[in-house]
Enzyme design. Structure first.
Site, PDB file in Angstrom:
ATOM      1  N   GLU A  91      61.675   9.511 -18.689  1.00  0.00           N
ATOM      2  CA  GLU A  91      60.539  10.042 -19.450  1.00  0.00           C
ATOM      3  C   GLU A  91      59.295  10.104 -18.562  1.00  0.00           C
ATOM      4  O   GLU A  91      59.362   9.767 -17.378  1.00  0.00           O
ATOM      5  CB  GLU A  91      60.285   9.178 -20.684  1.00  0.00           C
ATOM      6  N   LYS A  93      55.604   9.271 -16.940  1.00  0.00           N
ATOM      7  CA  LYS A  93      54.761   8.106 -16.694  1.00  0.00           C
ATOM      8  C   LYS A  93      53.323   8.520 -16.968  1.00  0.00           C
ATOM      9  O   LYS A  93      52.710   9.231 -16.163  1.00  0.00           O
ATOM     10  CB  LYS A  93      54.928   7.599 -15.264  1.00  0.00           C
ATOM     11  N   ASP A  95      49.411   8.487 -17.381  1.00  0.00           N
ATOM     12  CA  ASP A  95      48.379   7.828 -16.600  1.00  0.00           C
ATOM     13  C   ASP A  95      47.229   7.460 -17.527  1.00  0.00           C
ATOM     14  O   ASP A  95      46.260   8.195 -17.675  1.00  0.00           O
ATOM     15  CB  ASP A  95      47.908   8.775 -15.486  1.00  0.00           C
ATOM     16  N   TYR A 203      56.318   4.020 -25.994  1.00  0.00           N
ATOM     17  CA  TYR A 203      57.628   4.062 -25.336  1.00  0.00           C
ATOM     18  C   TYR A 203      58.346   2.715 -25.299  1.00  0.00           C
ATOM     19  O   TYR A 203      59.551   2.662 -25.135  1.00  0.00           O
ATOM     20  CB  TYR A 203      57.484   4.563 -23.899  1.00  0.00           C
ATOM     21  N   LYS A 291      57.285   7.934  -8.724  1.00  0.00           N
ATOM     22  CA  LYS A 291      55.945   8.524  -8.719  1.00  0.00           C
ATOM     23  C   LYS A 291      55.876   9.859  -7.986  1.00  0.00           C
ATOM     24  O   LYS A 291      56.632  10.107  -7.043  1.00  0.00           O
ATOM     25  CB  LYS A 291      54.979   7.561  -8.020  1.00  0.00           C
ATOM     26  N   CYS A 385      21.608  33.365   5.852  1.00  0.00           N
ATOM     27  CA  CYS A 385      23.067  33.439   5.915  1.00  0.00           C
ATOM     28  C   CYS A 385      23.536  32.925   7.279  1.00  0.00           C
ATOM     29  O   CYS A 385      23.043  33.379   8.307  1.00  0.00           O
ATOM     30  CB  CYS A 385      23.514  34.883   5.701  1.00  0.00           C
ATOM     31  N   CYS A 388      25.127  36.269   9.175  1.00  0.00           N
ATOM     32  CA  CYS A 388      24.347  37.445   9.595  1.00  0.00           C
ATOM     33  C   CYS A 388      22.845  37.154   9.660  1.00  0.00           C
ATOM     34  O   CYS A 388      22.061  38.031   9.992  1.00  0.00           O
ATOM     35  CB  CYS A 388      24.621  38.620   8.662  1.00  0.00           C
ATOM     36  N   CYS A 403      23.834  35.655   0.089  1.00  0.00           N
ATOM     37  CA  CYS A 403      23.309  36.406   1.218  1.00  0.00           C
ATOM     38  C   CYS A 403      22.987  37.802   0.703  1.00  0.00           C
ATOM     39  O   CYS A 403      23.824  38.438   0.064  1.00  0.00           O
ATOM     40  CB  CYS A 403      24.384  36.466   2.308  1.00  0.00           C
ATOM     41  N   CYS A 408      26.585  42.233   5.876  1.00  0.00           N
ATOM     42  CA  CYS A 408      27.017  40.936   6.389  1.00  0.00           C
ATOM     43  C   CYS A 408      28.516  40.994   6.713  1.00  0.00           C
ATOM     44  O   CYS A 408      29.337  41.363   5.871  1.00  0.00           O
ATOM     45  CB  CYS A 408      26.735  39.872   5.339  1.00  0.00           C
TER      46      CYS A 408
END
Ligand code: IVH
Length: 642
Positions: A91, A93, A95, A203, A291, A385, A388, A403, A408
């Protein structure tokens, strides 16, 4: 099953009715009334609860080899022959935060956190606010005593919303849903806990009196009957092969799950075998946490650079010391924009938590403030920029700097790359490097220049041989009759993704019709909002963009959307596809629906007309059933079209 039987709004109406009844007739209030879920006093600290049976932990398998070694060990502990096939229960896991529920004669008497495994904190008031925790077991013959164990989680969507609110209030952000769930469960004011839409999966078991189970599967099936939410993916596996299959299958869908998982848990299915295998350093030897590679990790920001995108947006990117995350080595993480840098206070030299979820670009989540030495350097995006040297501007209401130059080179390269990409004109073999070389050589300044290229142009660039140049010329030739939406998408108009491009193509039918559409008219199109409409208007009202497009049209003749026999049969209908279909691939099915005027959406809601479900359809199918949305099989979809 583990989904609520009622919609939230229906629940709210009934809930309110019940509160009114209870205040009129307090003598009728039952201890398991849902109104008892919320409320309670604000505590100044939690009471301690000693677990009747310690809450243990699991050993980890961090690779497939480690899992296979677990299977071999399990054979040894059970004295099984090498050829014996052990039955595993596999099943997810989850978190989250593990919690123990104690039921006496079917009544929830308390809920405790894991704590140090021996003693936890009494979080009964807060756990009561979780809708998937029955206050009373749904059975007429409850066991005398049962401890039920599981994981409290905060769904990812709720986590993101919570963090948005935290940011608005200027409060610290939670690093991940687990921390946010833990924060909610450990809220001393249960009203605040109740505001966080926590969920839980159950579970395991602690002390049990008055009932017996043979297998994990039987136990969890019973949990469902009793009213608990159990993980939707669980499977009995004969031997390690099917476990590996399950592990890989879940990994592929991991990022689509509405809650976070960090692996799968593999358990001997027969409870007697778990007992027989015994325990080692506080972990049962008959279970293992298998895991997935972690998706978060800490690293150092070595530098911050700026990338210039196709619309001129300057994106700050952290160059980090390489870390392995989610099975790949990460060297860069996006910092989004200056506001994000300031909000998270990210400095060069900082230790940071970074996150990589699936295919999305890794991002910096937060700074490890404890590691600051004082030598870290603050960062500010430049006012010119970096490519450019033109000035950059920030429009009111926008977080990004752009920019302003049209010429550019960085923007040009990105625009070209987008124009030729697979989902746009699909010029095969014209990757990022080739685009860059063509722009650097001054051969391509506008989209149309691509189609003016000759073999001798390629040959003057270093690294191009005759063969590769012929191939590219052929690819360019082959790209001259794209479907209309591909051309619209390829133009790289701000906010116009593939989906919007398809809507526009279907609506207008040809590109010339788009030239003179007013902003208001764009907005009238279903699914096109003001932001997109504004951006479309800006593009088509701009003489330079229009001139560039007209040049392209000298070479490129887009194919109008298919409106053959049967087209439009699904017009106005919204579909959600889920699972694996017997014959169609997911993208074929999407195309089929869209070619017939239907819309394919990724999540099921009341507005969904049909859910097409294939094998191994998961939560979307359940949601459809819950909302009463019509569910079709592939064959039924095909029949609709015939
Ligand atoms: S069984 C002996 N099943 O993972 C402990 N644990 O690393 C038996 N967890 O403390 C635990 N999902 O909090 C089990 N499906 C699952 C789980 C699960 C998450 C957590 C649990 C445990 C930790 C061990």
């Amino acid at each position: 099953m583990d989904e609520p039987e009622l919609s939230d709004s229906a629940y709210d109406v009934l809930y309110r009715e019940l509160t009114a009844l209870e205040s009129a007739h307090p003598e009728l209030v039952r201890p398991d009334s849902p109104t008892k879920r919320v409320g309670g006093k604000v505590l100044d600290k939690f009471a301690k609860i000693k677990h009747r049976v310690p809450m243990l932990s699991l050993s980890n398998a961090l690779s497939e080899d480690e899992f296979k070694a677990f299977d071999e060990r399990a054979h040894r502990f059970l004295d099984a022959t090498d050829s014996a096939v052990l039955e595993y229960y596999t099943e997810l896991k989850f978190d989250g935060l593990s919690v123990n529920l104690t039921y006496e004669s079917g009544e929830l008497v308390n809920a405790a956190t894991r704590g140090d495994g021996e003693t936890g904190e009494d979080v009964t008031q807060n756990v009561r606010t979780i809708r998937s925790v029955p206050l009373r077991l749904k059975t007429r013959k409850p066991p005398e005593l049962i401890e039920i164990r599981g994981e409290v989680v905060l769904p990812v969507e709720a986590f993101e919303k919570l963090n948005e609110e935290q940011a608005k209030k200027g409060l610290k952000l939670f690093a991940n849903p687990r921390n946010a769930a833990a924060g909610a469960i450990r809220q001393l004011d249960p009203k605040i806990a109740a505001e966080r839409p926590l969920s839980a999966f159950w579970y395991g078991m602690g002390q049990v009196q008055g009932v017996r189970f043979e297998t994990m599967q039987e136990y969890q099936d019973r949990l469902i009957e009793w009213g608990f939410r159990v993980g939707e993916f669980r499977q009995v596996c004969e031997g390690p092969g099917p476990v590996l299959k399950f592990y890989r299958k879940i990994e592929a869908q991991r990022k689509k799950l509405p809650y976070e998982i960090d692996g799968v848990v593999v358990k001997l299915n027969r409870l007697a075998e778990i007992d027989r295998a015994g325990y080692v350093s506080r972990s049962p030897r008959g279970m293992i946490a298998f895991k997935y590679p972690p998706t978060q990790g800490t690293t150092t920001v070595e530098d911050i650079i700026v990338q210039v995108g196709r619309t001129g947006a300057l994106t700050p990117v952290a160059i980090v010391s390489p870390v392995r995350l989610g099975g790949a080595t990460v060297r860069r993480a996006t910092l989004h924009n200056q506001d994000e840098i300031d909000r998270k206070d990210i400095r060069i030299g900082d230790q940071v938590l970074i996150q990589r979820a699936g295919d999305v670009i890794p991002e910096v989540v937060s700074v490890v403030l404890e590691s600051r030495t004082g030598k870290e350097k603050k960062y500010h995006l430049p006012d010119h920029c970096p490519v450019c040297d033109s000035p950059v501007e920030r429009k009111p209401g926008e977080a990004v700097l752009r920019c302003v130059s049209r010429n550019c080179v960085a923007q040009l390269k990105e625009r070209m790359r987008h124009f030729v990409m697979k989902d746009a004109l699909n010029v095969e073999g014209m990757g990022e490097k080739n685009v860059e070389a063509l722009v650097d050589a001054g051969l391509v300044k506008h989209y149309a220049d691509l189609f003016r290229l000759k073999q001798e142009d390629f040959l003057q660039i270093e690294g191009f041989a005759e063969k590769s140049s012929i191939k590219l010329l052929e690819s360019l030739e082959a790209a001259r009759n794209p479907e209309l939406y591909r051309l619209i998408f390829g133009l790289g108009i701000r906010h116009v993704g593939e989906r919007t491009a398809k809507i526009l193509a279907n609506h207008f039918g040809d590109i010339v019709s788009l030239f003179k559409v007013a902003e208001a008219e764009f907005e009238e199109i279903h699914e096109i909002g003001p932001e997109v409409a504004g951006s479309l208007h800006d593009y088509f009202a701009d003489p330079q963009s229009l001139a560039e497009l007209k040049e392209v049209l000298k070479f490129v003749k887009p194919a109008p959307p298919k409106r053959g026999a049967g087209a439009g049969k699904l017009a106005g209908k919204t579909f959600v596809l889920t699972g694996t279909f017997p014959t169609l691939s997911r993208s074929d099915a999407t195309k089929l629906v869209e070619d017939h005027g239907g819309k394919v959406s990724s999540s099921v809601s009341k507005k969904t007309d049909f859910v097409v479900a294939g094998e191994e359809a998961g939560s979307k199918l359940e949601k459809a059933q819950q909302l009463g949305v019509k569910v079709l099989e592939e064959a039924e979809l095909l029949k609709l079209l015939s």
